[in-house]
Design a protein around this motif. Structure first.
Motif: not given
Length: 411
Positions: A11-12, A42-43, A47-49
């Protein structure tokens, strides 16, 4: 010799503070970690992981760390099915049962993730199967557990998803960034809250108002009554005191013996609240008093006239109480729980105890507005775990009329 377990964060996780929080938990509890994989979104929508290898000195320490990480949204990367054990007796759960958070939660059964219905904090999770054999899961308070209920135990096969902080200000709820400040621009904040209520209603949602007696004392009674009459309040959760003072205002023109317009204290005004209770009991209850024409204004009047359900939860310090006041604590909790599960937006208006009771039953995703003149009260309510909450420190007698004005101006 150390033991380890892999966990994942999705997620973020950066701007929400989730990753930093998990790092802190591991170090504070004496463990260590290695970041095995990290992908940054990157937007605003990507989401990040992160995948972490968590290490500890022994299995018990590792289990404690993983448990705390789990409560904050870090889930094992190699999930197994949840472990189910039957309840040994009524109101008795198996040892090591999983105690819920108020965050959206899934349970892994037969290799599939099943959402937990009616999520709320401090409950057990029960798993049953429908007629076709498909599993479903729901929360249950401990006093409602029945012998033989299949209860989720341990930490395996459980996925918790804390709601993330909004990344932008789009939409009526974009302003809800959590936190509390008495220095926020009141006019702008109240306007945003009004917009959020209007949007909730436009989408067919329900607004629950949780109100304390100070709302009546401060002179906001008529504005709240109009909000009920005009359909902006769908559910009302109150205590015996609120209802009594609202009815007293109709019968005697006072609230706890004080004229809320002139601020005078009429002779024998201190007896008005107990006289009010006596008259309502004599009439056979609030609804009968309204039907008989004894009461013809106020919040309770508008609730009855407009079929707005209300819950009056009693306490040990209540005078009377009124006939509709629920004096059984468990029965009152169940009535509050039913309202909380129905609500899409909750207004907590100048009442700590009833707001905490309702807050205990709310998912963390329910949009919540807390208003009180005491900053400590607002902070305590927001700290109960909702990421979709905004706090406002102001006089309730100012807030409610301004809110009503904004709502009626928007139509």
């Amino acid at each position: 010799m150390t033991v380890s377990r892999e966990v994942e964060l999705k997620g973020h996780i950066i701007d929400s503070g989730m990753m930093q929080s998990c790092f802190g938990i591991i170090m504070d509890m004496g463990g260590s970690f290695e970041v095995e994989e990290f992908r940054i979104g990157r937007s605003k929508t990507e989401e990040s992981y992160a995948r972490l290898l968590v290490e500890a000195d022994d299995p018990d320490q590792l289990q404690s760390i993983v448990h705390e990480l789990h409560q904050n949204g870090a889930n094992p990367s190699d999930p197994n099915d949840a472990r189910l054990e039957p309840a040994p007796a009524d109101q008795v759960v198996p040892k090591g049962f999983y105690s819920t958070t108020n965050h959206p939660t899934d349970i892994r059964i037969d290799g599939m993730w099943v959402p937990v219905e009616d999520i709320e904090m401090d409950c057990a999770v029960i798993v049953e199967r429908d007629d076709d054999g498909h599993p479903y899961a729901y929360t249950e308070v401990l006093n409602a557990i029945e012998e033989g209920d299949m209860v989720v135990t341990g930490e395996a096969g459980i996925r918790v998803q804390p709601p993330e902080r909004p990344r932008g200000s789009e939409g009526a709820f974009g302003f809800m960034q959590g936190g509390v400040s008495s220095e926020r621009p009141s006019e702008t904040t109240i306007s945003n809250i009004a917009e959020a209520i209007a949007e909730t209603k436009a989408e067919g949602g329900d607004v629950l108002a949780v109100c304390g007696p100070a709302l009546i004392h401060s002179g906001a009674r008529e504005d709240l009554a109009r909000l009920v009459r005009e359909g902006y309040v769908d559910l009302l959760s109150i205590g015996n005191g609120f209802a009594v003072h609202d009815l007293e205002r109709d019968l005697y023109g006072t609230s706890l013996g004080m004229d809320t317009e002139s601020l005078d204290h009429p002779r024998k005004g201190h007896k008005h609240h107990i006289y009010t209770i006596s008259e309502i009991i004599r009439a056979g209850g609030i609804e009968q008093a309204i039907e008989d024409g004894l009461v013809d204004s106020g919040v309770m009047y508008e609730c009855v006239q407009n079929d707005v359900p209300y819950v009056i939860a009693g306490s040990i310090r209540d005078d009377g109480p009124l006939p509709e006041t629920i004096t059984d604590a468990v029965e009152a909790q169940n009535a509050i729980r039913e309202q909380a599960h129905q609500a899409d937006l909750v207004l907590m208006l100048s009442t700590l105890l009833h707001s905490v009771a309702v807050g205990n039953c709310l998912p963390s995703t329910t949009k919540t507005v807390c208003v009180d003149i005491n900053p400590a009260t607002v902070t305590q309510l927001l700290d109960r775990g909702s990421a979709q909450a905004v706090g406002m420190v102001t006089d309730i007698g100012t807030f409610v009329p301004m809110l009503a004005e904004h709502l009626f101006d928007e139509r």
